[in-house]
Write an enzyme that holds these catalytic residues in place. Structure first.
Site, short mmCIF file in Angstrom:
data_model
loop_
_atom_site.label_atom_id
_atom_site.label_comp_id
_atom_site.label_asym_id
_atom_site.label_seq_id
_atom_site.Cartn_x
_atom_site.Cartn_y
_atom_site.Cartn_z
N ASP A 93 -8.10 -6.91 -4.51
CA ASP A 93 -7.75 -5.68 -3.88
C ASP A 93 -8.66 -4.73 -5.49
O ASP A 93 -8.36 -5.02 -6.45
CB ASP A 93 -6.44 -5.75 -4.02
CG ASP A 93 -5.96 -4.04 -3.74
OD1 ASP A 93 -7.08 -3.11 -3.14
OD2 ASP A 93 -5.09 -3.90 -3.31
N HIS B 262 -7.96 -5.52 -0.37
CA HIS B 262 -6.31 -4.48 -0.06
C HIS B 262 -5.93 -5.44 1.29
O HIS B 262 -4.78 -5.28 0.94
CB HIS B 262 -6.48 -3.33 0.06
CG HIS B 262 -5.62 -2.16 -0.08
ND1 HIS B 262 -4.61 -2.63 -0.57
CD2 HIS B 262 -5.05 -2.02 1.14
CE1 HIS B 262 -3.65 -1.75 -0.26
NE2 HIS B 262 -4.06 -0.53 0.65
N SER C 20 1.31 -1.38 0.01
CA SER C 20 0.02 -0.24 0.09
C SER C 20 0.65 1.52 -0.12
O SER C 20 1.55 1.65 -1.12
CB SER C 20 -0.86 -0.06 1.39
OG SER C 20 -2.27 0.66 0.94
#
Lengths: 396, 396
Positions: free
Chosen positions: A333, A366, A164
């Site tokens: 995700d 995610h 991320s």
């Protein structure tokens, strides 16, 4: 046996660790930020696990996501009930093996877990920075981390890894300080923040800014904008999961499972998914600073590696990079979907880089990069091992 | 020629229309709601377009989504700059052809556009209901609409159509009053609200409830919770679009397109997508009531047709339905994705119903059903025509 002791019966955790702080104080050590402001002194919180070898060739830098911190593995005391955020990945014999590698986990600039950020005391005024804190970018975060790595006497990092926003830092490092990076694993990330991701960030920021307690960022001596920050966190949590994960985890189940569709007809949390979000919001405000949330989400919105000014006239985004890459995405995700990882793999290949790509089947959205996953562990382990062999080290 | 006149140069709009109001006042005409409360008098706002034929067999009921109203087509005056919300679908020669059919568009119970809702004066207190308004369900909305349709002298509706929450009402009608429905077109909808959809609703509600001006729903004589309602609307707008639509529409473009990545480094709307969301939020609070938003989103959360109590011991959700169905989904709709439409088609087939299903290629996300789309228009036109022929009418 107490549940709070003996965290390490099978030697699979780094055990009790301590957060350290590095402050680089005086000019010319001030950070010249992308926004044009010079910032100093700057403190970064960090932790290390494992031992640096004699030729300092086994250092791996771990970079955290939006709401993470330096505490990636181990426990802060014998009675600490909860390990660091990437305990499943980092430890003796794990994907990132602390028996072999020296792991550095660095907090980000503008963070609220011991690093210089908007909640820090501004030495010029003796009061918290608040909104007088300068705007920072992912590149600024990386500049500060470079100072830390250099301070630790490390000239070249064997590997950089993070998911991320951590993955954005990984990518930024590779084009900003290419000589310092042997290999890199960006996960569940993107090389430029999408309109959808900016939109979610902006709505979360508006929830904070709308809270009267936010008071233009000046709340450190009074009530905190916890209500707004909690709503912001709830929005985030929706984007970290996935439709299918939510269906499995919560479905339409009510808080009181006996009451099948006997609704209580009010605006309290009635469905389990609502209660989960409320809980996440309430937990979050205990540990996180609203202004840090604003600054760091803004930094991710600004992130577009293709526009990195350090590229100069170079047209290709990865033309300056030299690292060997392993790019990882996760099927469910939808915040940084696989197509965005493929975009970056394509760009890396255009610059002739050595890159492998893996899309991991995962239902949990995610957040998948944070969860135990055998395939992910095996991939990380093998990749770092091969990078270590590449630089002429033997892996026993 | 003024831009505000001659809305109908080619006869393709129903022209100037008027919103009407139907009030059913006295017991036993009170509505017995699912929550156990009896509500009355009840007013529903509605509009009609086209003419009812002699045997009253050409009536089509149109049902709106969360923030819609009775004004689905035409203009409210010669100087009205904006037509109704489904102008692309309803009018002479259009998908829903007002030259052939008598179209009724009904507002929902708990709405804020002329129908009884939390902003309405409670006759018992002389003050707005606020939170003393009873909780309503999709089934309750449909009960009120049935009273309206009956009042208009119509025993059987040729077709019911609506998207999103309008689609939920369509489905509910078909199992609740099967004898009154010949055919039905649920679009971009679901037969039970998912955990993801509940989650988004709950975060939006929390944004409203967190606004100090909300004041437990009692704000009609003071400042309105516009800040919270605006954040709620922004969240909604993200879910109505799609990742790819946002990339095309906004990408990473800045408000000032000249300043390519010369950021202003503040928390104002800097990216176009932020500005778009702010604009949508600001426009919305001018026309919508925050309490209505709370009540209606709650009604959609409660929606699970498989648990409809009217089913009694019937195990199959559509076992009571008799209508001919056309189910429509849109490829990029991630709020009510195609798999949810397929679920409902499967359930309809299990009950031996005549159902056709079409997934329409569309990039614009959930909102696709509201936008002009030739394929959608053709499908709707053909389907209603064939239903009309089925009941023995000639279509000229």
């Amino acid at each position: 046996m107490s549940e709070y002791t003996d965290h390490d019966p099978d030697g699979s955790t780094v055990g009790v660790v301590e957060t350290k702080y590095y402050t680089f104080a005086e000019p010319p050590d001030e950070l010249l930020l992308d926004c044009g402001v010079s910032l100093g002194p700057v403190t970064l919180a960090y932790e290390t696990y494992g031992c640096l070898n004699a030729d300092k060739s086994n250092a791996v830098l771990v970079l955290h996501a939006l709401t993470g911190d330096a505490h990636a593995a181990g426990y802060h005391s014998d009675r600490d009930p909860k390990p660091g955020w990437w305990e499943s990945m980092i430890g003796p014999g794990k994907g990132l093996d602390t028996d072999r590698y020296f792991v550095i986990s660095s907090n980000v600039l503008a963070g609220c877990m011991g690093s210089t950020g908007p909640g820090f005391i501004n030495p010029e005024t003796g009061r918290p920075y608040g909104l007088s804190f300068p705007f920072i970018t992912i590149s600024d975060m990386v500049k500060a981390q470079k100072a830390l790595v250099t301070h630790l006497g490390i000239k070249r990092l064997l590997c950089l890894m993070g998911g991320s926003m951590g993955g954005m830092q990984v990518l930024q490092w590779c084009v900003q300080y290419p000589d310092m990076v042997v290999s890199a694993i960006p996960m569940a990330t993107t090389m430029r923040h999408s309109a959808l991701a900016i939109a979610f960030n902006e709505v979360a920021r508006q929830a904070i800014i709308s809270d009267p307690n936010w008071n233009k960022g000046d709340y450190y001596s009074g009530e905190k904008p916890n209500v707004g920050l909690s709503v912001a966190r709830m929005i985030g949590h929706i984007t970290y999961l996935s439709d299918s994960a939510m269906r499995k985890k919560f479905g339409r189940r009510l808080q009181n499972e006996q009451d099948k569709n006997d609704f209580s007809y009010d605006f309290n949390a009635e469905f389990q998914v609502e209660s989960y979000l409320h809980h996440q919001g309430a937990k979050f405000v205990e540990r996180f600073d609203a202004n840090t949330f604003l600054y760091i989400t803004r930094a991710t919105d600004y992130f577009d590696l293709t526009q990195f000014k350090g590229l100069g006239m170079a047209l290709k985004v990865f033309s300056l990079a030299t690292a060997k890459f392993m790019v990882i995405s996760f099927t469910s995700d939808w915040l940084y979907p696989t197509y965005q990882s493929k975009e970056m793999v394509k760009a890396m290949k255009k610059s002739g880089l050595d890159v492998c790509f893996c899309e991991i089947e995962a239902e949990c959205g995610h957040d998948a990069f944070l969860l135990p996953n055998e395939r992910l562990t095996r991939l990380v382990k093998g990749f770092i091992e091969s990078a270590f062999i590449d630089i002429g080290q033997r892996v026993s």
